[in-house]
Write an enzyme that holds these catalytic residues in place. Structure first.
Site, PDB file in Angstrom:
ATOM      1  N   GLU A  96      24.808 -12.645  20.897  1.00 56.24           N
ATOM      2  CA  GLU A  96      23.469 -13.233  20.773  1.00 56.24           C
ATOM      3  C   GLU A  96      22.509 -12.066  20.635  1.00 56.24           C
ATOM      4  O   GLU A  96      22.263 -11.334  21.593  1.00 56.24           O
ATOM      5  CB  GLU A  96      23.149 -14.106  21.987  1.00 56.24           C
TER       6      GLU A  96
ATOM      7  N   CYS B 108      13.726 -13.229  22.803  1.00 61.56           N
ATOM      8  CA  CYS B 108      14.179 -13.170  21.414  1.00 61.56           C
ATOM      9  C   CYS B 108      13.866 -14.442  20.646  1.00 61.56           C
ATOM     10  O   CYS B 108      13.973 -14.468  19.418  1.00 61.56           O
ATOM     11  CB  CYS B 108      15.667 -12.841  21.342  1.00 61.56           C
TER      12      CYS B 108
ATOM     13  N   LYS C  22      28.199  -6.657  33.096  1.00 57.95           N
ATOM     14  CA  LYS C  22      27.350  -5.484  33.263  1.00 57.95           C
ATOM     15  C   LYS C  22      25.909  -5.890  32.976  1.00 57.95           C
ATOM     16  O   LYS C  22      25.539  -6.127  31.829  1.00 57.95           O
ATOM     17  CB  LYS C  22      27.746  -4.345  32.317  1.00 57.95           C
ATOM     18  N   PRO C  23      25.059  -5.979  34.009  1.00 58.03           N
ATOM     19  CA  PRO C  23      23.646  -6.229  33.767  1.00 58.03           C
ATOM     20  C   PRO C  23      22.961  -4.950  33.290  1.00 58.03           C
ATOM     21  O   PRO C  23      23.515  -3.849  33.411  1.00 58.03           O
ATOM     22  CB  PRO C  23      23.126  -6.653  35.145  1.00 58.03           C
TER      23      PRO C  23
ATOM     24  N   GLU D 298      11.526  -6.363  15.339  1.00 58.61           N
ATOM     25  CA  GLU D 298      11.405  -7.014  16.646  1.00 58.61           C
ATOM     26  C   GLU D 298      10.603  -6.120  17.585  1.00 58.61           C
ATOM     27  O   GLU D 298      11.012  -5.007  17.894  1.00 58.61           O
ATOM     28  CB  GLU D 298      12.796  -7.276  17.215  1.00 58.61           C
TER      29      GLU D 298
ATOM     30  N   PRO E 217      21.188  -8.528  28.997  1.00 59.40           N
ATOM     31  CA  PRO E 217      19.951  -7.772  28.799  1.00 59.40           C
ATOM     32  C   PRO E 217      19.029  -7.849  30.006  1.00 59.40           C
ATOM     33  O   PRO E 217      19.311  -8.545  30.989  1.00 59.40           O
ATOM     34  CB  PRO E 217      19.324  -8.473  27.598  1.00 59.40           C
TER      35      PRO E 217
ATOM     36  N   SER F  36      20.014  -6.212  21.345  1.00 59.66           N
ATOM     37  CA  SER F  36      19.503  -5.938  20.006  1.00 59.66           C
ATOM     38  C   SER F  36      20.616  -5.987  18.972  1.00 59.66           C
ATOM     39  O   SER F  36      21.800  -5.775  19.282  1.00 59.66           O
ATOM     40  CB  SER F  36      18.835  -4.562  19.974  1.00 59.66           C
TER      41      SER F  36
ATOM     42  N   GLU G 255      20.746  -1.817  33.646  1.00 62.39           N
ATOM     43  CA  GLU G 255      20.510  -1.041  34.862  1.00 62.39           C
ATOM     44  C   GLU G 255      19.077  -1.167  35.359  1.00 62.39           C
ATOM     45  O   GLU G 255      18.792  -0.924  36.530  1.00 62.39           O
ATOM     46  CB  GLU G 255      20.887   0.431  34.661  1.00 62.39           C
TER      47      GLU G 255
END
Length: 514
Positions: A269, A303, A194-195, A402, A169, A248, A197
């Site tokens: 997670e 989170c 993959k981070p 959230e 995330p 999420s 963007e």
């Protein structure tokens, strides 16, 4: 890679992203390269709204190339001794320590975090995680051998799984990259990450630092792309043996759907809505300070952040008053300025999302302080004032959903039973805290609150040696600690016949005389 503009030196020393990533925002087989999707994305400084990097996004071809690189690197890396992997990770920790200021500035630039936070928390925590897994790499243990069936000896091997595909995330890009990469490679796996963007800078720096430390090409690969294209291809790739995702709950369900189609190992997670339960014997000043720090850490984009404060009625009004007063002293400002306590949210889109939650809550709750974006010099950034909301109903949107912003909701409760029941009354179960001077009361709360972590008289600290992960809709699997390390392994039972000749008894029992 497109140059977004001037390279005039910045008097505050912001990270020169366009110079460092001129060769691209994909890191595959030990080198930077440009993406092949044909689309670009601007990385924006959320404090100013200014573009700091425009990168070509990864397409499915880039994901395939990264997975192929990881697959090619796997046999040698998995075949290295635990000591060899440990030595490489110790070198990696040393390289990270030498580049700590670059990492801190890059993280502040892309996320809007105050530089003092990235210097004192994000970067040191990442270096510590690296050192921890360097040690853990030498403890990839099975179980003791034994004769559990006649003359047969059994033992258990722990082995790496293969190529891990991870999706991280935007709220803690550096730490989330570390939490996913380190246990995976310490156990002998290779990885494609993959981070988000929005925030690829420190993940790319992390992979480059690994190469500088001597970790072989292809062991760590980074693809910067969208979730719909690059993320879904990575999660569903037939050569990816395990998927790890942080984000999420809604997206986690989609990840699970794709991953299970190829029967991958899955680590999730997901979201959180952490309760902060204050009993009537608590130290009120400590609880107020803990609530402000716990709700505003990383501008509330955490989170595990304190989002729902349940305060026993004798302390309720004083808690609301003192928390609002302390929130009003928090200094918003440029993340690179020394006096800044709180930076912007990660984007204007996220700022507007948070504001919409609060605006809708005005119809059914009391906004005690905050509830708006600041004006003046901060007007161009994605800033939002620290916000306290009181007297909302337990089933209201602002209590149950959230928000991921600098917003704390406060509700009263009467009995201990009610306080614990309210704390458990959401789909989430990632983290919580209980505030009391009574050890028996606090111990009951830690037992009965359904969350992966329950702090007592504190909220938010984490350490490398202990696990982080949730219950219920907050997902499953652990980050950090030896528990995380084990999740990136698979177990094999090995059995030997100890007799000197081929045994006939078992075969005769099954097949008869032949």
């Amino acid at each position: 890679m497109q140059n977004p503009g001037s390279t005039t030196p910045d008097p505050l020393g912001r990270f020169p992203a366009q110079e460092r990533f001129a060769d691209g925002a994909q890191y595959i087989a030990g080198r930077l390269r440009t993406g092949t999707s044909g689309r670009t994305h601007a990385v924006v400084d959320p404090a100013t709204g200014e573009e700091v990097l425009t990168c070509e996004l990864a397409g499915t071809d880039d994901v395939d190339a990264a997975v192929a690189a990881a697959r090619a690197a796997f046999p040698a890396w998995a075949g290295a001794t635990p000591g060899e992997r440990s030595d490489a990770l110790h070198r990696f920790a040393a390289v990270l320590a030498g580049q700590a200021e670059d990492f801190a500035r890059a993280e502040s630039l892309q996320c809007g975090k105050p530089l003092k936070l990235t210097r004192e928390f994000d970067v040191p925590g990442t270096i510590d995680n690296t050192a921890f897994f360097a040690g853990a790499a030498r403890h990839l243990q099975g179980q003791s051998a034994g004769e559990y069936s006649g003359d047969h000896t059994s033992y258990v091997r722990r082995e790496p799984i293969g190529v891990v595909g991870s999706v991280a995330p935007w709220n803690y890009p550096l730490q989330m990259a570390a939490w996913k990469i380190l246990p995976a490679i310490a156990a002998g796996n290779t990885i494609v990450l993959k981070p988000a963007e929005l925030t690829p800078l420190t993940s790319l720096l992390f992979a480059q630092a690994a190469t500088a430390a001597g970790i072989p090409d292809g062991v760590i690969n980074i693809v910067t792309g969208t979730g719909r294209e690059a993320g879904e291809r990575l999660v569903g790739h037939p050569d990816v043996a395990m998927t790890s995702f942080t984000g999420s709950t809604a997206v986690g369900r989609r990840v699970a759907e794709i991953a299970t189609a190829t029967v991958k190992r899955l680590h999730l997670e997901l979201g959180g809505k952490a309760p902060f339960v204050v009993f009537d014997d608590a130290d009120l000043d400590a609880a107020v300070q803990g609530a402000v720090a716990g709700s505003l850490i990383n501008t509330g984009q955490d989170c595990t952040a304190a989002t729902r404060a349940y305060v026993q009625r004798p302390l309720y009004e004083a808690f609301v008053e003192r928390t609002a007063a302390l929130m009003e002293t928090v200094r918003l400002g440029d993340p690179f300025a020394a006096g800044t306590d709180l930076g912007p949210l990660v984007s204007h889109v996220q700022r507007d999302r948070v504001a919409a939650f609060v605006d809708r809550a005005r119809a059914y709750a009391r906004v005690v302080t905050g509830g708006e974006a600041p004006q003046g010099d901060l007007g161009n950034g994605a800033y939002y004032l620290p916000t306290l909301v009181a007297d909302a109903a337990q089933d209201s949107e602002i209590v149950q959903s959230e928000i991921f912003g600098p917003v704390l909701v406060v509700l009263p409760f009467d009995s201990d039973d009610e306080g614990i029941a309210l704390a458990n009354d959401t789909p989430y179960g990632l983290a919580a805290s209980a505030w009391s001077r009574d050890v028996y009361r606090a111990n009951r709360a830690t037992r009965e609150i359904k969350a992966g972590c329950v702090w007592v008289n504190d909220h938010i600290p984490i350490i490398s040696e202990m696990p982080h992960g949730g219950y219920k809709a907050s997902g499953f699997g652990k980050d950090m600690s030896a528990y995380s390390f084990e999740e990136y392994t698979q177990i094999k039972h090995v059995m030997f016949d100890n007799t000197a000749v081929v045994r006939k008894d078992w075969h005769r029992t099954v097949f008869g005389d032949r």
